[in-house]
Design a protein around this motif. Structure first.
Motif: not given
Length: 381
Positions: A42-45, A109-118, A134-136
């Motif tokens: 993922a791009e973000y965690a 300033a938050h990065p743009d996110m789409s798909d999400f797993l929590g 977020a963002n696989k």
């Protein structure tokens, strides 16, 4: 990255081993987040540990630079999807987090996110935190979530072990806190006895001076000089109590003052002498100062608990734009050839990780019967 059973389980195993290497809560959180992001590509965690006031006591991110994180601003509150994971312990897998009715937006300033797993990180019924990605990095047909059921299963396994690692780290930090509290309690007792002794002598000497005023003024004068000296000593002891019992705070007092304070406390609490010297040390980035403090604490713990040392020297000196920390003891030492066994026992692995994590280097020299020297050098800012 393939997330089939053949590829996923070994990757989870690697992530679990990485988590188990750390003892401090902050390090465990960072490792969980980095492992989750790598595991699921993922791009973000991020991982948030809630406080009792609707916010987060700790919030760790991976995939966002320090500059981006600073620009984003204050930590998020427990609302929307985060609150759902924390309060209901339910996994969330969304094709587009922005389209969810619970989504409340984010800072500019938050990065743009789409798909999400929590997923929640839970220990029994207690929810310790929320872990989310977020963002696989994969092709995503319109309206589809890149994260799969297999991703959710793997992240669930990771979250279960994250709960164990986080609980163990909390217990470890609590045990260290209790050790420090015990040392401070012993110190307080010693200082109380010392001051009480001075005040008792002060009272007796004042009584003697009173009795001598009329029949032997010269001796009374000598006794009054002794009263003044004892009062000064008692004042010094009380001043020491105030200084040494007040925990030095790294962010307020800096590395030199914090190390000096801890050395003084340990010197009073143990039979071994603990001394501290500092020369021309400049302020370092906060992460480097924290890493140096933790390494010093670990090395001091080893020297005082395991080595039988009579003297432990702590030194901090300037090294280029950075600093060199040195902890040397005259204890029993150990065989570096058996470093795998001794290293785990003495926390050398975690100390090396701390040093490398801030761009520094750790060296350990030891020999049976010849003591141990631990050095950590950091580059500065």
């Amino acid at each position: 990255m393939s997330n089939g059973p053949g590829a996923g389980i070994p990757a989870v195993s690697t992530a679990i081993l990485a988590m188990s290497r750390h003892l401090e809560v902050r390090d465990v959180l960072k490792t969980i987040v980095a492992s989750a992001r790598e595991l699921l590509d993922a791009e973000y965690a991020a991982l948030g540990v809630p406080d009792d006031h609707g916010g987060f006591a700790q919030f760790v991110v991976d995939g966002v630079s320090a500059e981006q994180w600073k620009a984003i601003g204050p930590l998020p509150r427990q609302h929307g999807i985060l609150a759902a994971m924390l309060h209901n312990a339910t996994p969330e897998r969304l094709a587009d987090v922005r389209a969810d009715p619970r989504f409340g937006g984010w800072p500019a300033a938050h990065p743009d996110m789409s798909d999400f797993l929590g997923l929640p990180v839970a220990d029994g019924d207690e929810i310790l935190g929320a872990l989310f990605l977020a963002n696989k990095r994969c092709p995503k047909p319109a309206g589809d979530c890149g994260f799969t059921e297999e991703d959710e299963r793997l992240l669930g396994i990771l979250a279960q072990h994250a709960a164990i690692a986080l609980t163990n780290a909390r217990l470890y930090e609590r045990s260290r806190e209790l050790t420090i509290a015990g040392e401070r309690a012993r110190l307080a007792h010693e200082l109380h006895d010392a001051v009480a002794q001075k005040l008792f002598s002060l009272r007796l000497t004042a009584q003697a001076a009173t009795a001598l005023v009329d029949r032997d003024p010269a001796r009374a004068k000598d006794e009054l000089h002794q009263v003044a000296a004892l009062a000064a000593e008692a004042a010094d002891e009380l001043r020491a109590a105030v200084i040494e019992l007040r925990p030095a705070a790294l962010d307020e007092d800096g590395l030199v003052a914090t190390l000096r304070s801890q050395a003084q406390v340990l010197d009073r609490a143990h039979s071994a002498r603990v001394t501290f010297t500092a020369h021309c040390v400049r302020a370092l980035p906060a992460s480097q100062e924290e890493a140096m403090l933790r390494v010093a604490q670990e090395a001091l713990h080893n020297a005082l608990r395991h080595s039988g040392a009579g003297h432990v020297e702590v030194g901090l000196t300037r090294s280029g734009q950075g600093a060199l920390l040195r902890i040397a003891d005259d204890g029993c030492g150990f065989d570096p050839g058996a470093v795998r066994r001794a290293g785990r026992h003495l926390g050398l692995v975690s100390m090396r990780d701390r040093a490398s994590g801030v761009g520094g280097k750790l060296t350990v020299e030891s020999e049976p019967g010849k003591g141990t020297t631990v050095e950590m050098e950091v580059p500065g800012g």
